[in-house]
Scaffold this active site. Sequence first.
Site, mmCIF file in Angstrom:
data_model
loop_
_atom_site.group_PDB
_atom_site.id
_atom_site.type_symbol
_atom_site.label_atom_id
_atom_site.label_comp_id
_atom_site.label_asym_id
_atom_site.label_seq_id
_atom_site.Cartn_x
_atom_site.Cartn_y
_atom_site.Cartn_z
ATOM 1 N N GLU A 22 55.388 45.008 51.125
ATOM 2 C CA GLU A 22 54.318 45.702 51.848
ATOM 3 C C GLU A 22 54.004 47.080 51.265
ATOM 4 O OE1 GLU A 22 52.335 44.701 54.108
ATOM 5 O OE2 GLU A 22 53.240 42.770 54.627
ATOM 6 N N GLU A 25 75.971 34.164 48.283
ATOM 7 C CA GLU A 25 76.338 35.473 48.833
ATOM 8 C C GLU A 25 77.806 35.817 48.613
ATOM 9 O OE1 GLU A 25 77.542 35.002 53.455
ATOM 10 O OE2 GLU A 25 75.395 34.783 53.046
#
Length: 299
Positions: A83, A114
């Site tokens: 954004e 992960e």
Amino acid sequence: MELSRLTTEQRNKKSMNLDQMSTAEILHTINEEDKKVAFAVEKVLPKIEVAVDHIVPSLASGGRLFYVGAGTSGRLGVIDASECPPTFMTPKEMVQTVMAGGMDAFFNAAEGSEDNENQGGLDLQTRKLAKKDVVIGITASGRTPYPIGALKYAKTIGAYTIALSCNQDSLISSDADCAIEVVVGPEVLTGSTRMKAATAHKMILNMISTATMVKLGKVHENLMVDLHANNYKLRERAKRTVSEVTKATYEEVEKILIQTNYKVKPAIVMLKRNVTLQEAEEAIVQSDGYVRKAIDYLS
């Protein structure tokens, strides 16, 4: 730290009979728990301030901000970073996300990735991490190996490190210059940190990026003056913004914005000081991008 001892893994006493609740009761329970998130974030505002005050000079000097996470944490980083260019016209490389399993993991879960601590550092290494950069490791549990590895590598480079977790005394905090531990309590759905924990982290990432961009001169008053006006909605917003600040008519504003290729900052300065585009752009450069200073510079 054992997983069972983590706040984010404990059972919420208010939702022990979740499977027997009516739809209304489920929604009410979730809503009541969600109300606690903002108060938890409020408690760590001083830590967020420290983070922002280190990020701003870093980006101002050409550094970059990296969000590092796995699963939901990585996805939150992607959302916030993506954004920044349309909202603040930042270069795409200024705010980046490094996600366990690569960007494909945004859509397709790659949970096993992960657990690779070394990969967190290696992925930063491929981005050519530098001392002037800042790295934020995001992990609700505070013990995810991937972002921990990223922070450990960042420290060897001399980059500033920030840990964002949802447990007190998180493992990742020991590898951070600034540790933000926002404790939101057990989830309504046990261990589902895409809920309160993710909401808290989303709020904090919004705060960090927005406050940083304000401090970098990308906001005038409370208006987005560095937005990338590349569609009808944003061009109309650009017109309203310039008109709001300068009190010029929409017709006058549109003529100026066409000259600036819909860049809001020079349009405001041109109308405020009745100067050419070249003069306005020079004033903005001399004022480090701040519209208010550019206007005063030409007074």
